[in-house]
Design an enzyme around this catalytic site. Structure first.
Site, PDB file in Angstrom:
ATOM      1  CG  ASP A   1      -2.007  -1.059   1.143  1.00 16.12           C
ATOM      2  OD1 ASP A   1      -2.417  -1.409   0.025  1.00 16.12           O
ATOM      3  OD2 ASP A   1      -2.458  -1.519   2.201  1.00 16.12           O
TER       4      ASP A   1
ATOM      5  CG  ASP B   1      -6.539  -1.692  -1.761  1.00  9.30           C
ATOM      6  OD1 ASP B   1      -6.734  -2.915  -1.932  1.00  9.30           O
ATOM      7  OD2 ASP B   1      -5.643  -1.237  -1.019  1.00  9.30           O
TER       8      ASP B   1
END
Length: 166
Positions: A126, A144
């Site tokens: 991330d 995402d």
């Protein structure tokens, strides 16, 4: 004359898989760039509310189950592969429904992008980090984002379909 069941044309599946592939490519290339540029935890502020930061997520969305003993890597990988099979089935059956199929293609690309991370690295990478004042949204990635946009479009498509049937 006997009736024959018509098979969905495989060509109906190709454009949606192409969109999924584009999502996967952008997701993986962005993660490679972040891995080559940032040290773990290093943060680069781009605005007062947005930073790039390299973090690892061993869990699911918002770090759910990230502190579990390691079983979650394989559970979320299996879940992603299962979702892939279901989505491919739905795309074959409903490829002519453009918004529905687009939403599924985005979800598929995002799910596979994160599955690749889990298989290659053992965690999801991330790097998109939003924060305002004391509020901080957990870091996330392009996969995402594709999953979220796909889910929103899926809900919108269903609401539109329900309203149209009244």
């Amino acid at each position: 004359m006997a009736k024959t069941l018509s098979k969905p044309a495989s060509g109906a599946l190709a454009p949606w898989l192409g969109i999924s592939l584009i999502v996967i490519l952008f997701d993986q290339l962005s993660k490679i760039a972040i891995l080559k540029t940032f040290a773990y935890g290093a943060q680069h502020a781009l605005t007062s509310f947005f930073s790039l930061v390299l973090v690892y997520n061993r869990g699911a969305a918002f770090g759910f189950l990230s502190t579990a003993s390691g079983w979650q890597r394989w559970a979320f990988t299996a879940l992603g592969i299962g979702a892939t099979l279901v989505i491919c089935f739905l795309l074959r059956r409903h490829g002519q429904q453009r918004l529905f199929s687009l939403s599924l293609a985005l979800i598929l690309g995002g799910a596979l992008g994160n599955v690749i991370d889990r298989l290659v690295y053992g965690h999801v990478i991330d790097f998109l980090d939003f924060h305002v004042g004391g509020w901080h949204f957990p870091a996330f990635n392009l996969a995402d984002s594709a999953i979220t946009i796909g889910a929103v479009l899926l809900v919108y498509d269903e609401l539109r379909r329900v309203r149209g049937s009244r």
